[in-house]
Design an enzyme around this catalytic site. Structure first.
Site, PDB file in Angstrom:
ATOM      1  N   SER A  39      13.291 -18.179   5.157  1.00  0.00           N
ATOM      2  CA  SER A  39      13.647 -18.942   6.343  1.00  0.00           C
ATOM      3  C   SER A  39      14.780 -18.214   7.067  1.00  0.00           C
ATOM      4  CB  SER A  39      14.104 -20.351   5.913  1.00  0.00           C
ATOM      5  OG  SER A  39      14.430 -21.116   7.047  1.00  0.00           O
ATOM      6  N   SER A  41      14.547 -15.388   8.525  1.00  0.00           N
ATOM      7  CA  SER A  41      14.424 -13.927   8.461  1.00  0.00           C
ATOM      8  C   SER A  41      13.940 -13.358   9.795  1.00  0.00           C
ATOM      9  CB  SER A  41      13.475 -13.513   7.331  1.00  0.00           C
ATOM     10  OG  SER A  41      12.189 -14.062   7.530  1.00  0.00           O
ATOM     11  N   GLY A  42      13.441 -14.205  10.678  1.00  0.00           N
ATOM     12  CA  GLY A  42      13.037 -13.736  12.001  1.00  0.00           C
ATOM     13  C   GLY A  42      11.543 -13.741  12.255  1.00  0.00           C
ATOM     14  N   LYS A  43      10.767 -14.430  11.423  1.00  0.00           N
ATOM     15  CA  LYS A  43       9.301 -14.444  11.559  1.00  0.00           C
ATOM     16  C   LYS A  43       8.871 -15.004  12.908  1.00  0.00           C
ATOM     17  CE  LYS A  43       8.899 -17.193   8.019  1.00  0.00           C
ATOM     18  NZ  LYS A  43      10.327 -17.333   7.714  1.00  0.00           N
ATOM     19  N   SER A 111       5.486 -18.603   3.431  1.00  0.00           N
ATOM     20  CA  SER A 111       4.431 -18.201   2.475  1.00  0.00           C
ATOM     21  C   SER A 111       5.031 -17.415   1.300  1.00  0.00           C
ATOM     22  CB  SER A 111       3.305 -17.422   3.156  1.00  0.00           C
ATOM     23  OG  SER A 111       3.760 -16.445   4.055  1.00  0.00           O
TER      24      SER A 111
END
Ligand code: ADP
Length: 204
Positions: A39, A41-43, A111
């Site tokens: 969470s 991390s920049g996805k 995920s």
């Protein structure tokens, strides 16, 4: 969860307009870009920035985002291991359908389990590009835009990935980006290069 459908007497119907037809219409291939990482991390930031870059190139791209899916399609699911698995299974199926429709689809879900991501990959092994947003926990925790790491540290949120639930990094992702160090623009360029390498933009 069983792999076979509950209903009986099902017949698979071939669509009149095929994936190939739709890819020709779009002028590019369909593919899933599966972003995984902790969470914050920049996805989501990266998936959206890539979708904007693709939109400007007239590529039909669509972001499937974690919280949005949990609001509707997966509103019945929580964060137990079993529910996380079913969450990813449904998202994997949804991503596959977008690929079948000839679209570039970008999924932004933590995920955390290798086996779940592998399950999503196996649904469409030829059209699945895994991108690890590899900002480390300290960076993600210092960003903490929604204050959820703080809540997890204080025990208000349980089973939070990276704190009291595991994150299993991919061994061989198609791309690994240190999103704690690289700028968003640098990451976008790397993803566009990946799509070039996989000839997503070339339709013969
Ligand atoms: P995720 O979807 O993985 O939870 P977000 O995309 O919401 O993460 O990003 C979390 C925070 O980190 C946001 O405030 C965002 O602006 C910032 N951020 C994301 N990617 C980068 C980056 N490459 N460099 C610096 N900050 C970033």
């Amino acid at each position: 969860m069983s792999n076979s459908p509950k209903a009986e007497n099902l017949t698979w119907h071939q669509t009149a307009v095929t994936r190939t037809d739709l890819e020709k219409l779009h002028g590019h291939k369909g593919v899933t870009i599966w972003f995984t990482g902790l969470s914050a991390s920049g996805k989501s930031t990266l998936a959206n920035a890539v979708s904007v870059a693709l939109y400007k190139r007239k590529v039909s791209a669509y972001v499937l985002d974690g919280d949005n899916v949990r609001h509707y399609l997966n509103r019945d699911l929580g964060f137990s291991h079993e529910d996380r698995m079913e969450n990813i299974r449904r998202i994997g199926e949804m991503a596959r359908l977008f690929t079948q429709a000839g679209m570039v689809n970008l999924t932004a879900f933590i995920s955390p389990y290798r086996s779940d991501r592998e399950m999503a990959r196996q649904l469409q092994p030829e059209s699945f590009l895994e991108v690890h947003c590899a900002a480390d926990l300290a960076v993600c925790e210092s960003r903490d835009p929604k204050g959820i790491y703080k809540k997890a540290r204080n025990g208000i949120i349980k089973e939070f990935t990276g704190i009291d639930a595991p994150y299993e990094p991919p061994d061989n992702p198609e791309l690994r980006l240190d999103t704690g160090v690289l700028s968003v623009d640098q990451c976008v360029d790397a993803v566009l290069d990946l799509l070039e390498q996989h000839e997503i933009f070339i339709i013969r």
